[in-house]
Design a protein around this motif. Structure first.
Motif: not given
Length: 211
Positions: A121, A107, A124
């Motif tokens: 983020l 990730s 991932q």
């Protein structure tokens, strides 16, 4: 005539409100990555100095890895290196070569910012909550279309190793944006090497996974 004036006035107010909202949203997006290059350079330099002090003191939970293609006298700056926090040690024998193919759980995040205290983020290898028993790792070539920092780290990993790595933008996407990753971004990856295969089609290296 009066009814038309009221309608026109209402329409004007709606248009102004919409414009102000759009401007506000644009400003919020702009401030998220204000001075992004400077912030990332300062973040990585500080992290590098912290990790170097730990490594020099004999801490084995951290590593400083020189870019895979650099000789010792070439790597003179903090950004010539990748920083590694060892989260779990594997027991696999050997490490992938530049010509090998790997299977990896990973990730990737950016450095903490105004809206993302843990870092945004951006990618991932799994969806939903991670389940090691069912998650399918991503497969790619160590020397393929991945950033230099990622290639460097893979060549030091053993099967079962789980690391958190800090890649300076110079070994990442440099001054170019990539998808949702802005230019000049430090890349922070949590990654686990599952398997690797040699280019000459020899059997994969297999070892007991560390739980």
């Amino acid at each position: 005539m009066k009814r038309f004036s009221l309608y026109f006035l209402s329409l004007l107010v709606m248009m102004l409100s919409s414009a102000l909202m759009s401007c506000s949203e644009s400003n919020e997006e702009d401030t998220e990555f204000n001075d992004w290059q400077t912030r990332n350079e300062q973040y990585f330099d500080q992290k590098y100095n912290e990790v170097k002090a730990l490594v020099d003191a004999g801490n084995t939970d951290w590593k400083i890895l020189r870019k895979w293609s650099y000789e010792g006298n070439v790597a003179t700056h903090s950004y010539d290196h990748v920083l590694v926090n060892v989260l779990k040690e594997g027991t696999g024998a050997g490490c992938p070569l530049y010509t090998d193919t790997v299977d990896v759980h990973y990730s990737g995040r950016l450095i903490p910012s105004e809206s993302y205290s843990d870092g945004y983020l951006f990618d991932q290898s799994w969806t939903g909550d991670f389940d090691e028993a069912t998650a399918k790792p991503s497969t790619f070539a160590v020397g393929g279309n991945i950033v230099n920092g990622f290639s460097t780290v893979l060549q030091y990993m053993h099967i079962g190793d789980k690391w958190r790595v800090y890649i300076p933008y110079q070994l990442g996407y440099n001054d170019k944006a990539s998808g949702s990753v802005p230019a000049y971004s430090t890349l922070i990856f949590d990654m686990e090497l599952v398997h690797y295969r040699h280019a000459n089609n020899k059997p994969k290296v297999v070892a007991r996974r560390v739980k």
